[in-house]
Design a protein around this motif. Structure first.
Motif, PDB file in Angstrom:
ATOM      1  N   LYS A  33       0.811  -1.214   0.000  1.00 53.27           N
ATOM      2  CA  LYS A  33       0.000   0.000   0.000  1.00 53.27           C
ATOM      3  C   LYS A  33       0.850   1.273   0.000  1.00 53.27           C
ATOM      4  CE  LYS A  33      -3.778   0.165   2.519  1.00 53.27           C
ATOM      5  NZ  LYS A  33      -4.709   0.311   3.668  1.00 53.27           N
ATOM      6  N   ASN A  34       1.962   1.283   0.730  1.00 55.07           N
ATOM      7  CA  ASN A  34       2.816   2.473   0.784  1.00 55.07           C
ATOM      8  C   ASN A  34       3.399   2.808  -0.590  1.00 55.07           C
ATOM      9  OD1 ASN A  34       2.361   2.760   3.512  1.00 55.07           O
ATOM     10  ND2 ASN A  34       4.227   1.671   4.125  1.00 55.07           N
ATOM     11  N   VAL A  37       0.531   4.402  -2.627  1.00 51.34           N
ATOM     12  CA  VAL A  37       0.287   5.795  -2.210  1.00 51.34           C
ATOM     13  C   VAL A  37       1.336   6.724  -2.822  1.00 51.34           C
ATOM     14  CG1 VAL A  37       0.337   7.370  -0.230  1.00 51.34           C
ATOM     15  CG2 VAL A  37      -0.956   5.231  -0.102  1.00 51.34           C
ATOM     16  N   ASN A  53      -2.790  10.226   1.672  1.00 51.57           N
ATOM     17  CA  ASN A  53      -2.113   9.630   2.821  1.00 51.57           C
ATOM     18  C   ASN A  53      -2.572   8.205   3.098  1.00 51.57           C
ATOM     19  OD1 ASN A  53      -0.645  12.029   3.481  1.00 51.57           O
ATOM     20  ND2 ASN A  53      -2.529  12.880   4.342  1.00 51.57           N
ATOM     21  N   GLU A  54      -3.832   7.926   2.773  1.00 56.94           N
ATOM     22  CA  GLU A  54      -4.390   6.612   3.072  1.00 56.94           C
ATOM     23  C   GLU A  54      -5.315   6.193   1.937  1.00 56.94           C
ATOM     24  OE1 GLU A  54      -5.014   3.077   4.601  1.00 56.94           O
ATOM     25  OE2 GLU A  54      -3.642   4.519   5.519  1.00 56.94           O
ATOM     26  N   GLU A 222      11.603   5.177  -0.480  1.00 62.37           N
ATOM     27  CA  GLU A 222      10.421   4.582  -1.120  1.00 62.37           C
ATOM     28  C   GLU A 222      10.810   3.777  -2.353  1.00 62.37           C
ATOM     29  OE1 GLU A 222       8.038   8.013  -1.846  1.00 62.37           O
ATOM     30  OE2 GLU A 222       6.933   7.835   0.053  1.00 62.37           O
TER      31      GLU A 222
END
Length: 357
Positions: A33-34, A37, A53-54, A222
């Motif tokens: 998920k990160n 995003v 953010n989510e 990231e």
């Protein structure tokens, strides 16, 4: 203090993230998920308070609300903390219906929010992102195009409910190699380099892109994590098998589409030949009659023209039908289908197959 190192696998082992199975495993799972995003913020150019953010992953099937509904399965569909819906689609091959299909997907997602008794003012904006391994717009050299609802004259926005992105990977690679992009400052470029490094349709891996990605990953947490997830996906036997199976299906479908186009072109040639022969026959007869009257041998000329043209028609059609049949045999098309398309007999096609086996 531990030193951060990037694990390395052979370049030819990396999966092409533009193949939808790999794309979904990489960007469309809860454990990644990160990564998703960060990727969405790069595409939408959102930072600070405006950043995503989510996200919540939503169901990907739409349709079948009525008997005749078309079933649609989306690649990735998420809802953000602001209740924005974002659909991301990856396309390895051009199926020639991208515009209408994109609008159809957008409309289904947008209208799916509406419930009985709910006011229209509660409908939230819907964003669609299309990442294409082919070019759609000849009007621009930009690799990232964004469409919204604007007035033709004043160019002011009607509403923000619709936002459609197209990312052209071919134009991106071209600009990267032309050194028109600064991947150290351009956040989106980093992620598109991941998508563009492997091009399975061209059977190519861009080593120069890999080397720059490697350097970037050592400075970008990231990207570093994403790179390791990509390597894990590429090394998983189960995922690699599923990836190869999906890739084979995509390439087979693309080949069938090309065959259909080729057959349609051949049929167009046959029809053009028929029209040409018909026109030539008419002109030949007219000239033959005129000359026959002048020379007193009208009947002989008529018979000669008719017989010659008839033989030419048969010979030309037969040759064209035989060439089409041979090409279809090479594609392992079944004999009955070839007979239907070419009007050759099953026996004739079996003889052709025997001669060229």
């Amino acid at each position: 203090m531990s030193v951060k190192t990037l694990r390395k696998i052979p370049l030819e082992r990396f999966v092409d993230l533009k193949v939808d199975y790999a794309f979904k495993q990489f960007f469309g799972t809860e454990q990644n998920k990160n990564i998703t995003v960060a990727f969405l913020n790069a595409i939408l150019d959102r930072t600070g308070r405006n950043a995503v953010n989510e996200i919540s992953f939503m169901r990907q099937e739409f349709g079948n609300e009525h008997v005749d509904d078309k079933q649609s399965r989306l690649d990735i569909l998420v809802k953000t903390q602001e209740d924005l819906f974002i659909n991301v689609e990856i396309q390895l091959t051009n199926e020639y219906d991208m515009m209408k299909r994109t609008l159809y997907y957008w409309s289904r997602i947008y209208t799916s929010q509406l419930r009985k008794g709910m006011g229209y003012h509660k409908l939230r904006p819907t964003i669609t992102v299309n990442i294409c391994n082919f070019s759609l717009f000849e009007q621009t050299e930009d690799y990232h195009s964004i469409f919204q609802l604007y007035d033709n004259q004043g160019k002011f926005k009607m509403d923000d409910v619709l936002e459609i992105h197209f990312i052209d990977m071919n134009k991106f690679i071209k600009q990267w190699y032309a050194k028109q992009l600064n991947s150290w400052e351009n956040v989106l470029a980093k992620w598109l380099m991941l998508l563009g490094m492997v091009d399975v349709r061209k059977e190519k891996v861009y080593e120069e892109i890999y080397l720059e990605l490697e350097a970037l990953a050592m400075k970008d947490e990231e990207l570093f994590n994403a790179f390791n997830v990509w390597q894990d996906l590429s090394q998983s036997p189960e995922d690699y098998y599923a990836y190869q199976s999906r890739l084979k299906y995509i390439l087979d479908e693309a080949a069938k589409l090309e065959d259909t186009k080729h057959i349609a072109e051949q049929e167009g040639l046959l029809k053009g030949l028929e029209r040409g022969i018909e026109q030539g026959l008419k002109q030949g007869i007219e000239k033959g009659i005129e000359k026959g009257i002048e020379q007193g041998i009208e009947q002989g000329i008529e018979q000669g023209i008719e017989q010659g043209i008839e033989q030419g028609i048969k010979h030309g059609e037969k040759k064209m039908q035989t060439e089409i049949a041979l090409k279809l045999l090479k594609r392992n098309t079944d004999i009955e289908t070839i007979a239907e398309l070419t009007e050759l007999t099953v026996t004739e096609i079996e003889q052709l197959k025997g001669l060229h086996d």
